[in-house]
Write a protein that holds these residues in place. Structure first.
Motif, PDB file in Angstrom:
ATOM      1  N   GLY A  35      44.299  50.801  38.662  1.00 24.55           N
ATOM      2  CA  GLY A  35      45.103  51.428  37.625  1.00 24.55           C
ATOM      3  C   GLY A  35      46.152  52.289  38.311  1.00 24.55           C
ATOM      4  N   ASP A  36      46.840  53.127  37.540  1.00 26.02           N
ATOM      5  CA  ASP A  36      47.813  54.009  38.178  1.00 26.02           C
ATOM      6  C   ASP A  36      47.078  55.135  38.901  1.00 26.02           C
ATOM      7  OD1 ASP A  36      47.565  56.407  36.425  1.00 26.02           O
ATOM      8  OD2 ASP A  36      48.414  55.087  34.905  1.00 26.02           O
ATOM      9  N   GLY A  63      48.020  54.380  47.616  1.00 25.10           N
ATOM     10  CA  GLY A  63      49.224  54.378  48.426  1.00 25.10           C
ATOM     11  C   GLY A  63      49.085  53.651  49.756  1.00 25.10           C
ATOM     12  N   GLY A  64      48.174  52.700  49.815  1.00 25.77           N
ATOM     13  CA  GLY A  64      47.999  51.928  51.038  1.00 25.77           C
ATOM     14  C   GLY A  64      47.336  52.693  52.169  1.00 25.77           C
ATOM     15  N   ASP A  81      45.898  49.328  44.723  1.00 25.87           N
ATOM     16  CA  ASP A  81      46.202  48.022  45.327  1.00 25.87           C
ATOM     17  C   ASP A  81      44.878  47.279  45.540  1.00 25.87           C
ATOM     18  OD1 ASP A  81      47.167  45.821  46.680  1.00 25.87           O
ATOM     19  OD2 ASP A  81      47.573  46.910  48.540  1.00 25.87           O
ATOM     20  N   PRO A  82      44.370  46.622  44.494  1.00 29.06           N
ATOM     21  CA  PRO A  82      43.042  46.011  44.587  1.00 29.06           C
ATOM     22  C   PRO A  82      42.903  44.958  45.675  1.00 29.06           C
ATOM     23  CG  PRO A  82      44.138  45.316  42.576  1.00 29.06           C
ATOM     24  CD  PRO A  82      44.995  46.375  43.201  1.00 29.06           C
TER      25      PRO A  82
END
Length: 148
Positions: A35-36, A63-64, A81-82
């Motif tokens: 999600g966000d 954010g990676g 980032d799933p």
């Protein structure tokens, strides 16, 4: 082809997600919640306090950010980032407003939709997008306060 369980009519999406994650964790499922960032941070805080009798191991990665390898086996992975979640995870839970990127890599997707008008409208758009991809979409009507 992912199977999509479309849980809709949820009163409190965050609390419902906590119960769903607890149930999955008890069954030994390793999963990703997406999600966000704000929604994931709120869920992270709630997972620490929603049940004073047990702790649900989880990690927040947004954010990676690269996390230590020792955390990769954590059963519940919260990520914007799933596709970046480590290990073999077959279940994705979507709290977001859009079809999650990389959703096709998961065998099963739970899409959570609240009873709020904006969220319901966005949920309808996601349903259509899943169906257009040929995915098996199954509705699950949730009553206010129901457990998964």
């Amino acid at each position: 082809m992912p199977q999509v369980e479309f849980h809709h009519g949820i009163g409190d999406k965050q609390a419902y997600a906590c119960r769903l994650l607890r149930k999955a964790s008890r069954a030994g499922v390793q999963l990703v919640v997406t999600g966000d960032v704000a929604a994931l941070q709120a869920l992270d805080r709630l997972l620490w306090v929603f049940d004073d009798q047990e702790f649900l191991p989880h990690v927040l990665s947004t954010g990676g950010a690269s996390l230590p390898e020792r955390l990769h086996a954590t059963p519940v992975w919260l990520s914007d980032d799933p596709a970046s979640a480590p290990g073999p995870r077959s279940v994705l839970v979507n709290l977001g407003r859009e079809v999650p990127p990389g959703a096709e890599r998961f065998d099963r997707l739970f899409d959570l939709v609240s009873s709020q008008p904006d969220d319901r409208q966005e949920g309808r758009a996601r349903w259509k997008a899943y169906a257009a991809r040929g995915w098996d979409v199954r509705p699950h009507d949730v009553n206010e306060g129901a457990t998964p």
